[in-house]
Design an enzyme around this catalytic site. Structure first.
Site, PDB file in Angstrom:
ATOM      1  N   SER A   1       0.872  -1.182   0.000  1.00  0.00           N
ATOM      2  CA  SER A   1       0.000   0.000   0.000  1.00  0.00           C
ATOM      3  C   SER A   1       0.901   1.222   0.000  1.00  0.00           C
ATOM      4  O   SER A   1       2.052   1.166   0.471  1.00  0.00           O
ATOM      5  CB  SER A   1      -0.866  -0.006   1.259  1.00  0.00           C
TER       6      SER A   1
ATOM      7  N   TYR B   1      -1.856  -1.050  10.546  1.00  0.00           N
ATOM      8  CA  TYR B   1      -2.034  -1.356   9.115  1.00  0.00           C
ATOM      9  C   TYR B   1      -0.882  -0.758   8.304  1.00  0.00           C
ATOM     10  O   TYR B   1      -0.262  -1.445   7.491  1.00  0.00           O
ATOM     11  CB  TYR B   1      -3.382  -0.818   8.618  1.00  0.00           C
TER      12      TYR B   1
HETATM   13  N1  LIG Z   1      -8.829  -0.796  -0.738  1.00  0.00           N
HETATM   14  C1  LIG Z   1      -7.788   0.013  -0.685  1.00  0.00           C
HETATM   15  O1  LIG Z   1      -7.917   1.260  -0.664  1.00  0.00           O
HETATM   16  C2  LIG Z   1      -6.401  -0.555  -0.678  1.00  0.00           C
HETATM   17  C3  LIG Z   1      -5.322   0.328  -0.920  1.00  0.00           C
HETATM   18  C4  LIG Z   1      -4.021  -0.186  -0.907  1.00  0.00           C
HETATM   19  C5  LIG Z   1      -3.811  -1.532  -0.659  1.00  0.00           C
HETATM   20  N2  LIG Z   1      -4.875  -2.354  -0.436  1.00  0.00           N
HETATM   21  C6  LIG Z   1      -4.597  -3.768  -0.172  1.00  0.00           C
HETATM   22  O2  LIG Z   1      -5.188  -4.526  -1.224  1.00  0.00           O
HETATM   23  C7  LIG Z   1      -5.560  -5.828  -0.732  1.00  0.00           C
HETATM   24  C8  LIG Z   1      -6.998  -6.109  -1.102  1.00  0.00           C
HETATM   25  O3  LIG Z   1      -7.798  -5.084  -0.574  1.00  0.00           O
HETATM   26  P1  LIG Z   1      -9.348  -4.936  -0.963  1.00  0.00           P
HETATM   27  O4  LIG Z   1      -9.667  -3.497  -0.851  1.00  0.00           O
HETATM   28  O5  LIG Z   1      -9.645  -5.671  -2.214  1.00  0.00           O
HETATM   29  O6  LIG Z   1     -10.000  -5.710   0.299  1.00  0.00           O
HETATM   30  P2  LIG Z   1     -11.456  -6.357   0.457  1.00  0.00           P
HETATM   31  O7  LIG Z   1     -12.385  -5.848  -0.587  1.00  0.00           O
HETATM   32  O8  LIG Z   1     -11.823  -6.185   1.902  1.00  0.00           O
HETATM   33  O9  LIG Z   1     -11.185  -7.930   0.165  1.00  0.00           O
HETATM   34  C9  LIG Z   1     -10.400  -8.684   1.034  1.00  0.00           C
HETATM   35  C10 LIG Z   1     -10.345 -10.120   0.524  1.00  0.00           C
HETATM   36  O10 LIG Z   1      -9.481 -10.859   1.394  1.00  0.00           O
HETATM   37  C11 LIG Z   1     -10.180 -12.046   1.852  1.00  0.00           C
HETATM   38  N3  LIG Z   1      -9.666 -12.401   3.160  1.00  0.00           N
HETATM   39  C12 LIG Z   1      -9.688 -11.658   4.297  1.00  0.00           C
HETATM   40  N4  LIG Z   1      -9.156 -12.363   5.307  1.00  0.00           N
HETATM   41  C13 LIG Z   1      -8.769 -13.565   4.809  1.00  0.00           C
HETATM   42  C14 LIG Z   1      -8.151 -14.722   5.352  1.00  0.00           C
HETATM   43  N5  LIG Z   1      -7.809 -14.783   6.648  1.00  0.00           N
HETATM   44  N6  LIG Z   1      -7.903 -15.772   4.537  1.00  0.00           N
HETATM   45  C15 LIG Z   1      -8.250 -15.731   3.227  1.00  0.00           C
HETATM   46  N7  LIG Z   1      -8.822 -14.657   2.650  1.00  0.00           N
HETATM   47  C16 LIG Z   1      -9.090 -13.591   3.433  1.00  0.00           C
HETATM   48  C17 LIG Z   1     -11.660 -11.641   1.828  1.00  0.00           C
HETATM   49  O11 LIG Z   1     -12.544 -12.746   1.746  1.00  0.00           O
HETATM   50  P3  LIG Z   1     -13.122 -13.496   3.093  1.00  0.00           P
HETATM   51  O12 LIG Z   1     -13.471 -12.408   4.059  1.00  0.00           O
HETATM   52  O13 LIG Z   1     -14.278 -14.312   2.610  1.00  0.00           O
HETATM   53  O14 LIG Z   1     -12.006 -14.370   3.585  1.00  0.00           O
HETATM   54  C18 LIG Z   1     -11.694 -10.839   0.531  1.00  0.00           C
HETATM   55  O15 LIG Z   1     -11.749 -11.716  -0.577  1.00  0.00           O
HETATM   56  C19 LIG Z   1      -5.278  -5.800   0.779  1.00  0.00           C
HETATM   57  O16 LIG Z   1      -4.020  -6.380   1.026  1.00  0.00           O
HETATM   58  C20 LIG Z   1      -5.224  -4.307   1.099  1.00  0.00           C
HETATM   59  O17 LIG Z   1      -4.419  -4.046   2.220  1.00  0.00           O
HETATM   60  C21 LIG Z   1      -6.160  -1.910  -0.443  1.00  0.00           C
END
Ligand SMILES: NC(=O)c1ccc[n+]([C@@H]2O[C@H](COP(=O)([O-])OP(=O)(O)OC[C@H]3O[C@@H](n4cnc5c(N)ncnc54)[C@H](OP(=O)(O)O)[C@@H]3O)[C@@H](O)[C@H]2O)c1
Length: 282
Positions: A160, A173
């Site tokens: 991130s 985080y």
């Molecule tokens: N959104 C942002 O603004 C942003 C910015 C920079 C970086 N990121 C990074 O990008 C990545 C994805 O973010 P996102 O926004 O797409 O998040 P999201 O929409 O909340 O999706 C998270 C995914 O991870 C899965 N997950 C969570 N805990 C898990 C576990 N213990 N085992 C297996 N799967 C698990 C969830 O499914 P289940 O809950 O069903 O397991 C879901 O598929 C993360 O690493 C985040 O830190 C996000």
């Protein structure tokens, strides 16, 4: 030179023969929604066999169906909690059962935690460390030897923009993503010359349910910092990874913000980021 290459290629050839008859797969943790699902669609649209991992079976099966409808490529769903110490063994077993092998690992599953650090439950901090740090480390460590032996494939760890600066009000985080950035850049250097691509993606805010999940929907960064769509971030990660980039900064604004966060002094950036991340008083 050619003789040396040939000598080095014999073990790689043997390692590749060990997976002959199996299909290489792009394995994406957190592939049921958000960035993970968008990445799965991008890889599948370019013909890769994708495997998505998450805990919620219903959401995961629906996501695999969406990928197949959108791309015409089969997607395999593996229900697995990546924090389990047996996660890699579970994934390997399921890949084998589907006649697949891990060619590209995308450590995308991650969670956030918003609010003052002193107010968090121990359990929530432990969970964040388990998903964002421990599982990324363990899965990367377990996947690497075979990739290096075969001299192909790669790993994308999702960091991130927060990796570049301490983030008061999302302190654990931001610190977890600094770890991911540091680990991955170091491994990319260790693996140079092996033909294995190691990259860390460093996106700015993405429009997903991630922010609402940690209760940060009302924080100022949600309105003041431009948000990218998951599809756009995924396309950018795909192309930059394919081109061999080690630190992937998607879009146009994100590289500018990364530069500012890297080179402006912390007495300026840390309070500014704290102001953007602070949750409004209820
Ligand atoms: N959104 C942002 O603004 C942003 C910015 C920079 C970086 N990121 C990074 O990008 C990545 C994805 O973010 P996102 O926004 O797409 O998040 P999201 O929409 O909340 O999706 C998270 C995914 O991870 C899965 N997950 C969570 N805990 C898990 C576990 N213990 N085992 C297996 N799967 C698990 C969830 O499914 P289940 O809950 O069903 O397991 C879901 O598929 C993360 O690493 C985040 O830190 C996000």
């Amino acid at each position: 030179m050619p003789a040396r290459h040939q000598a080095n290629d014999a073990p790689a050839q043997a390692a590749r023969e060990a997976v002959a008859g199996l299909t290489p797969a792009v394995v994406i943790s957190g592939g049921s929604r958000g960035l993970g699902l968008a990445l799965a669609k991008v890889f599948a649209a370019r013909g890769s066999r994708v495997v998505i991992i998450a805990r919620d079976q219903i959401a995961l099966t629906a996501a695999a169906h969406k990928i197949e409808v959108a791309t015409g490529v089969k997607a395999t769903a593996i229900v697995c909690d990546v924090t389990s110490t047996s996660a890699f063994a579970t994934i390997a077993e399921q890949l084998q059962a589907n006649r697949l092998y891990l060619d590209v690992l995308v450590n995308n599953a991650g969670i956030g935690l918003a609010g003052p650090f002193s107010s968090h439950d121990d359990h929530d901090i432990d969970r964040l460390i388990a998903i964002n740090i421990a599982s990324v480390t363990r899965l990367t460590r377990r996947a690497l030897p075979d990739l290096i032996a075969r001299r192909r494939g790669g790993i994308i760890n999702i960091g991130s923009l927060g990796a570049y600066v301490p983030g008061a009000h999302q302190a654990a985080y931001y610190a977890s993503k600094a770890y991911v950035l540091s680990l991955t850049e170091a491994l990319a250097t260790e693996c140079s010359g092996t033909s294995v691509k190691i990259a860390v993606a460093v996106p700015g805010p993405i429009n997903t349910t991630f922010h609402a999940e940690m209760g940060a929907e009302q924080s100022l960064y949600r309105t003041l910092i431009p948000q990218m769509s998951a599809d756009r971030v995924a396309r950018s990660i795909y192309w930059q990874f394919t081109l061999g980039k080690r630190v992937i900064l998607p879009g146009i604004v994100t590289p500018c913000l990364a530069l500012a966060l890297k080179y402006l002094p912390h007495p300026i950036t840390v309070p500014l980021v704290a102001w953007l991340l602070k949750k409004p008083m209820a």
